[in-house]
Scaffold this motif. Structure first.
Motif, PDB file in Angstrom:
ATOM      1  N   ARG A  50       5.576  58.953  -4.014  1.00  0.00           N
ATOM      2  CA  ARG A  50       6.614  58.644  -3.009  1.00  0.00           C
ATOM      3  C   ARG A  50       7.935  58.285  -3.697  1.00  0.00           C
ATOM      4  NH1 ARG A  50       4.043  58.752   1.828  1.00  0.00           N
ATOM      5  NH2 ARG A  50       2.061  57.665   2.070  1.00  0.00           N
ATOM      6  N   HIS A 106      -0.101  47.030   0.657  1.00  0.00           N
ATOM      7  CA  HIS A 106      -1.278  47.019  -0.239  1.00  0.00           C
ATOM      8  C   HIS A 106      -1.364  45.698  -0.989  1.00  0.00           C
ATOM      9  CE1 HIS A 106      -2.529  51.008   0.554  1.00  0.00           C
ATOM     10  NE2 HIS A 106      -1.605  51.633  -0.127  1.00  0.00           N
ATOM     11  N   LEU A 107      -0.218  45.199  -1.449  1.00  0.00           N
ATOM     12  CA  LEU A 107      -0.228  43.931  -2.190  1.00  0.00           C
ATOM     13  C   LEU A 107      -0.749  42.792  -1.309  1.00  0.00           C
ATOM     14  CD1 LEU A 107       3.126  44.107  -4.218  1.00  0.00           C
ATOM     15  CD2 LEU A 107       0.827  43.991  -5.173  1.00  0.00           C
ATOM     16  N   GLU A 151       4.768  50.572   1.868  1.00  0.00           N
ATOM     17  CA  GLU A 151       3.328  50.787   1.682  1.00  0.00           C
ATOM     18  C   GLU A 151       2.786  49.943   0.528  1.00  0.00           C
ATOM     19  OE1 GLU A 151       0.729  54.779   1.899  1.00  0.00           O
ATOM     20  OE2 GLU A 151       2.026  54.672   0.165  1.00  0.00           O
ATOM     21  N   ARG A 152       3.555  49.884  -0.555  1.00  0.00           N
ATOM     22  CA  ARG A 152       3.129  49.101  -1.717  1.00  0.00           C
ATOM     23  C   ARG A 152       2.985  47.627  -1.343  1.00  0.00           C
ATOM     24  NH1 ARG A 152       7.355  47.455  -6.193  1.00  0.00           N
ATOM     25  NH2 ARG A 152       7.725  45.937  -4.575  1.00  0.00           N
ATOM     26  N   GLU A 208       3.422  42.170 -12.307  1.00  0.00           N
ATOM     27  CA  GLU A 208       2.468  43.284 -12.429  1.00  0.00           C
ATOM     28  C   GLU A 208       2.752  44.139 -13.665  1.00  0.00           C
ATOM     29  OE1 GLU A 208      -0.136  44.171 -10.357  1.00  0.00           O
ATOM     30  OE2 GLU A 208       0.116  42.486  -9.002  1.00  0.00           O
ATOM     31  N   ARG A 245      -4.512  43.240  -1.019  1.00  0.00           N
ATOM     32  CA  ARG A 245      -5.250  42.952  -2.253  1.00  0.00           C
ATOM     33  C   ARG A 245      -5.220  41.469  -2.620  1.00  0.00           C
ATOM     34  NH1 ARG A 245      -6.186  47.170  -0.860  1.00  0.00           N
ATOM     35  NH2 ARG A 245      -6.430  49.111  -2.008  1.00  0.00           N
ATOM     36  N   TYR A 246      -4.105  40.808  -2.280  1.00  0.00           N
ATOM     37  CA  TYR A 246      -3.996  39.380  -2.588  1.00  0.00           C
ATOM     38  C   TYR A 246      -4.160  38.569  -1.300  1.00  0.00           C
ATOM     39  CZ  TYR A 246      -2.272  40.660  -7.232  1.00  0.00           C
ATOM     40  OH  TYR A 246      -2.159  41.159  -8.514  1.00  0.00           O
ATOM     41  N   PHE A 260       0.363  49.167 -14.370  1.00  0.00           N
ATOM     42  CA  PHE A 260       0.011  49.548 -12.993  1.00  0.00           C
ATOM     43  C   PHE A 260      -0.065  48.309 -12.122  1.00  0.00           C
ATOM     44  CE2 PHE A 260      -1.984  53.044 -15.325  1.00  0.00           C
ATOM     45  CZ  PHE A 260      -1.498  54.112 -14.596  1.00  0.00           C
ATOM     46  N   PHE A 261      -0.137  48.527 -10.833  1.00  0.00           N
ATOM     47  CA  PHE A 261      -0.545  47.453  -9.940  1.00  0.00           C
ATOM     48  C   PHE A 261      -2.049  47.343 -10.124  1.00  0.00           C
ATOM     49  CE2 PHE A 261       3.515  48.706  -8.249  1.00  0.00           C
ATOM     50  CZ  PHE A 261       4.111  47.472  -8.041  1.00  0.00           C
ATOM     51  N   LYS A 262      -2.465  46.275 -10.777  1.00  0.00           N
ATOM     52  CA  LYS A 262      -3.843  46.187 -11.274  1.00  0.00           C
ATOM     53  C   LYS A 262      -4.891  46.158 -10.166  1.00  0.00           C
ATOM     54  CE  LYS A 262      -2.164  42.691 -13.684  1.00  0.00           C
ATOM     55  NZ  LYS A 262      -0.744  43.028 -13.874  1.00  0.00           N
ATOM     56  N   LYS A 263      -4.515  45.642  -9.029  1.00  0.00           N
ATOM     57  CA  LYS A 263      -5.500  45.569  -7.946  1.00  0.00           C
ATOM     58  C   LYS A 263      -5.515  46.843  -7.092  1.00  0.00           C
ATOM     59  CE  LYS A 263      -5.978  40.604  -7.623  1.00  0.00           C
ATOM     60  NZ  LYS A 263      -7.307  40.568  -8.257  1.00  0.00           N
ATOM     61  N   PHE A 264      -4.597  47.736  -7.361  1.00  0.00           N
ATOM     62  CA  PHE A 264      -4.580  49.009  -6.629  1.00  0.00           C
ATOM     63  C   PHE A 264      -5.532  49.992  -7.304  1.00  0.00           C
ATOM     64  CE2 PHE A 264       0.049  48.909  -4.824  1.00  0.00           C
ATOM     65  CZ  PHE A 264      -0.173  47.640  -4.336  1.00  0.00           C
ATOM     66  N   GLU A 311      -3.961  54.880  -5.092  1.00  0.00           N
ATOM     67  CA  GLU A 311      -2.863  54.083  -4.522  1.00  0.00           C
ATOM     68  C   GLU A 311      -1.681  54.024  -5.488  1.00  0.00           C
ATOM     69  OE1 GLU A 311      -5.412  51.082  -1.629  1.00  0.00           O
ATOM     70  OE2 GLU A 311      -5.075  50.550  -3.718  1.00  0.00           O
ATOM     71  N   TYR A 361       2.014  55.730  -4.796  1.00  0.00           N
ATOM     72  CA  TYR A 361       3.281  54.995  -4.952  1.00  0.00           C
ATOM     73  C   TYR A 361       4.243  55.804  -5.825  1.00  0.00           C
ATOM     74  CZ  TYR A 361       6.390  51.244  -6.651  1.00  0.00           C
ATOM     75  OH  TYR A 361       7.477  50.483  -6.988  1.00  0.00           O
TER      76      TYR A 361
END
Lengths: 277, 274
Positions: free
Chosen positions: A121, B20-21, B16-17, B94, B24-25, A106-110, A114, A118
């Protein structure tokens, strides 16, 4: 007649691995070594079947799942998902499948929502439909509402794996590929996931291919089980049918684990060194 | 029609991703923005100090603007380049590369989403840099043709998208070293594209390479636009070849990417993380 959910015909996959310099010097060989992951594999999975694949580490289970997921291409042979060839009709296949792997990526910080947004979509789901479904599946798998917006990196391995399972089911795939989905889960979480797999098969007409090291899980869930060894199917039957292949152990009926050990013959350490799947 | 709707949802997933990245960063983003801002300021101060360094009277304001245009346009173009070239590297970091590649979304769609994000974020960061730099120097834009500059920026974006796709192939081929290789490619473009000096001062063989870099034309055109008020009509001889070559490189990039993706699937390179 409708095509089967999954058909593999004489599928072969070989990986060429670079040898480390010491191994090369000791064996006096060239820098590369061919490792056969799947050897002329034939397999048919029927619609609405939960099909188990057992095998020692390095037997080709994950390679099989990756091939069907279109993440690998076979060296030879054909793979069809509901009649669609995975090479010639890659997009059609991708729309029909989803996969849950042992390492929940996963996107670990999401947050779970979220990550699932993703995924929804990417699979072209309208968000009006996806939002409700995400919550429904996460709650059904036992996740608490307050965790939905927490970063994944703060979650336990078990919770992350449940989100991975939710992601796999979110897109209502016709063929779901579960690659050791319950490895590392506590018994309660395992039961949650297993119950959900059965439920989805009943409610959505889904076909499931499940690889696992958990014999109880295979026996509990699977209609048929294939045992894979060195990239070949060495046995294929129902759990009961497989047990008939092995004589009674001290007067007791053999367990699936007995069958597995008898057929694969205790060479697991060798295999672990053989292939990094 | 439904295919189009699905693909536009897919493209939006990447926008959107990436947003978010960034959120978050944000700490890393702040560090990189600070680094890039300080770099722009330091380079521009070279222009401010040239009169003292050489002991000769000079048009310092022109020098400042000359260097500033170079550094800002490079900030923007390199943002486009890195955003696209890192679309695979992010997935490697990731660990999500398999999931994204398994999804029913085409690579051109992924590229459209990534490019739209890159242009939006690139414009935002470049404008922010310009605003902050304007507080340090007196910037004279009275001779600027801003409409022409926007046109050139668009043409430059198209040309850098193709280069970004070609560079994105590297992390696909080399899971461990690919991302670093894209840095080397960007460094070479910086050296030859006349970002801080006219390419005429380079050795002849480097000038040949410079002529192959789209950044050379974008930066030359931008300087003509912003420092000498070059009329938009005179820029068209740069803009059309840039867009044409950019489209050509995008097509070549997509073709190469698809071939390399197939190779990666044949050899099992999608799995390993960098």
């Amino acid at each position: 007649m409708l095509p089967s959910a999954l058909e593999l015909e004489r599928v072969r996959k070989v990986f060429s691995r670079k040898q480390r310099s010491l191994a090369r010097r000791v064996s006096h060989t060239s820098g590369r070594k061919d490792v056969v992951a799947l050897e002329s594999l034939n397999l048919t999975v029927d619609r609405r079947e939960i099909f188990g694949v057992l095998g020692p580490n390095g037997s080709g289970k994950s390679t099989l799942i990756r091939l069907v997921s279109t993440l690998l291409l076979p060296d030879s042979g054909t793979i069809r998902v509901f009649g669609h060839d995975i090479e010639k009709e890659e997009f059609a296949v991708k729309r029909l499948i989803n996969r849950v792997s042992v390492d929940a990526a996963f996107f670990k910080k999401f947050s779970p929502l979220e990550n699932l947004t993703y995924a929804a979509r990417l699979y072209g789901m309208p968000m009006s439909e996806a939002r409700g479904k995400m919550r429904e599946i996460l709650l059904r798998l036992g996740l608490k509402e307050e965790t939905f917006t927490e970063p994944m990196e703060r979650m336990s391995r078990g919770m992350q794996q449940k989100v991975a399972v939710a992601r796999g089911f979110l897109t209502s795939p016709s063929l779901l590929l579960l690659d050791e989905p319950t490895t590392g889960l506590d018994p309660y979480s395992k039961r949650d996931v297993q119950a959900f797999v059965r439920e989805v098969r009943e409610s959505h007409d889904a076909t499931v291919v499940l690889t696992t090291h958990d014999m109880d899980e295979a026996e509990r869930l699977c209609d048929r089980i294939a045992i894979l060894d060195k990239g070949k199917v060495i046995a294929l039957d129902t759990a009961e049918g497989l047990k008939n292949l092995v004589p009674k152990q001290d007067g007791n009926a053999p367990t699936l684990e007995d069958v597995f050990i008898a057929l694969t013959g205790g060479r697991m350490e060798d295999k672990e060194l053989e292939v990094a799947e | 029609m439904s295919r189009l709707v699905n693909e536009s949802r897919g493209a939006y997933a990447f926008i959107e991703r990436n947003v978010h990245l960034i959120k978050r960063y944000w700490g890393w983003e702040l560090v990189w923005f600070f680094y890039s801002l300080v770099n722009s300021l330091a380079v521009t101060y070279i222009g401010a100090g040239m009169e003292r360094i050489s002991g000769q009277p000079m048009d310092t304001e022109y020098l400042i603007m000359y260097l500033l245009v170079g550094t800002l346009i490079w900030t923007y173009l390199s943002m486009i380049f890195y955003s696209i070239s890192e679309m695979i590297a992010w997935e490697r970091w990731e660990g999500t590369i398999e999931y994204t590649f398994m999804a029913p979304v085409s690579r051109p769609t992924q590229l459209v989403g990534t490019t739209l994000f890159a242009i939006g974020y690139g414009v935002f960061r470049t404008l922010l840099t310009l605003l902050i730099v304007a507080a340090f120097f007196r910037l004279d834009l009275s001779q600027a043709n801003l409409g022409g500059a926007v046109l050139l920026l668009f043409a430059g974006s198209v040309s850098f998208v193709g280069l970004g796709i070609l560079a994105a192939v590297l992390p696909l081929l080399y899971p461990e070293r690919g991302a670093q290789m894209t840095n080397a490619a960007a460094a070479l473009l910086l050296l030859v594209s006349g970002v801080y000096y006219p390419i005429a001062i380079l050795p002849v063989w480097l000038q040949w390479i410079a002529r192959g870099s789209p950044a050379t034309y974008v930066i030359e055109g931008m300087r003509a636009c912003l420092l000498h008020r070059a009329p938009t009509g005179s820029l068209l001889s740069t803009v059309f070849p840039l867009i044409g070559a950019g489209c050509g490189v995008i097509l070549v990039g997509l073709f190469v990417f698809q071939r390399v993706e197939r190779y990666a699937k044949k050899t099992g390179r999608l799995k390993r993380s960098g």
